[in-house]
Scaffold this motif. Sequence first.
Motif: not given
Length: 321
Positions: A24-43
Amino acid sequence: MRYFISLFSLCMFFSQPISAQEKPTFAPYTIELTYQKLKKDHPFITPIQPLKSKKIKYKEDVVYKKTTTSNLKLDVYLPKGNCKKTYPAVLLIHGGGWLTGSKENERVMAQHLALNGYVGISVSYRLGFEAPYPAGVIDLKDAIRWMRKNAKKYQINPDKIAVLGASAGAQLAGLLAVTPNSSLYEPNSKISDAVQAYVNIDGIVSFIHPEASAESKLGKVSMAGIWLDGEKEENFKNWKEASPLEYVDEHSPPTLFINSAQPRFHAGRDDMISILNKYGIYSEVHTIPETPHSFWLMHPWFETTLNYTVNFLNNILKNEN
């Protein structure tokens, strides 16, 4: 067919079904990618940023161990000032489901700990695709030994070392905390790998606890299963052996839990606290309301996490006689 999987959406454990022949290939776990994911529900959130301060000494990408597959590095941040003074130290272990993530995710916390009178060290270790369990655990124990071996150079008090982990890193930190100098992990009789305090930021302490089993797997393969060289029903020995809860006893260090509002990341926590209470070992639990996993990488939750951590470490490592 290959799968590109978002680590955050699968949290620590999950992956889509794959055949035994596929990797399997996994997306990198970075601060920026985490932010992009979380900001949708936590603007209202913003990602944490590296700290530049004249009050801190920076020693980044220091090689602490060479293996056949890589040179493992760590970052050291310490208070600038009296070069003869020693400080309590904290080893910070990043998360990423045992298969991804990097020490850079913990640099900011390490830097802020340095501002608060600690030597903060963010560390890399061999991830599951490079080397399965127990390689990463052995690496991290070697990092503790490196800290003691180099204590004078980096102004570390070798008798006051804490370990802090986030997500999968919290499980790894737990193993370090409750298996000091264990024969399971290539002990070195000359230099101890024991720690004096443990900070768990939203990580499980058992792979086999009932609270962990409900959502530990999606499809045929889990991230834990890859790291532990087989799913629970295939390699129960490793799943049990890698569970910190199995080793908690009267010698375990004071422990701090900082949790999100997501119950699946609390697996085994309450049982561990009960054992610590039985032996009169100090512990704290703080749950930050309405938070997702990876909250510690975002403002304003980072400040709360930092404050809980510093207050706990001050109590344990700075108030001892």
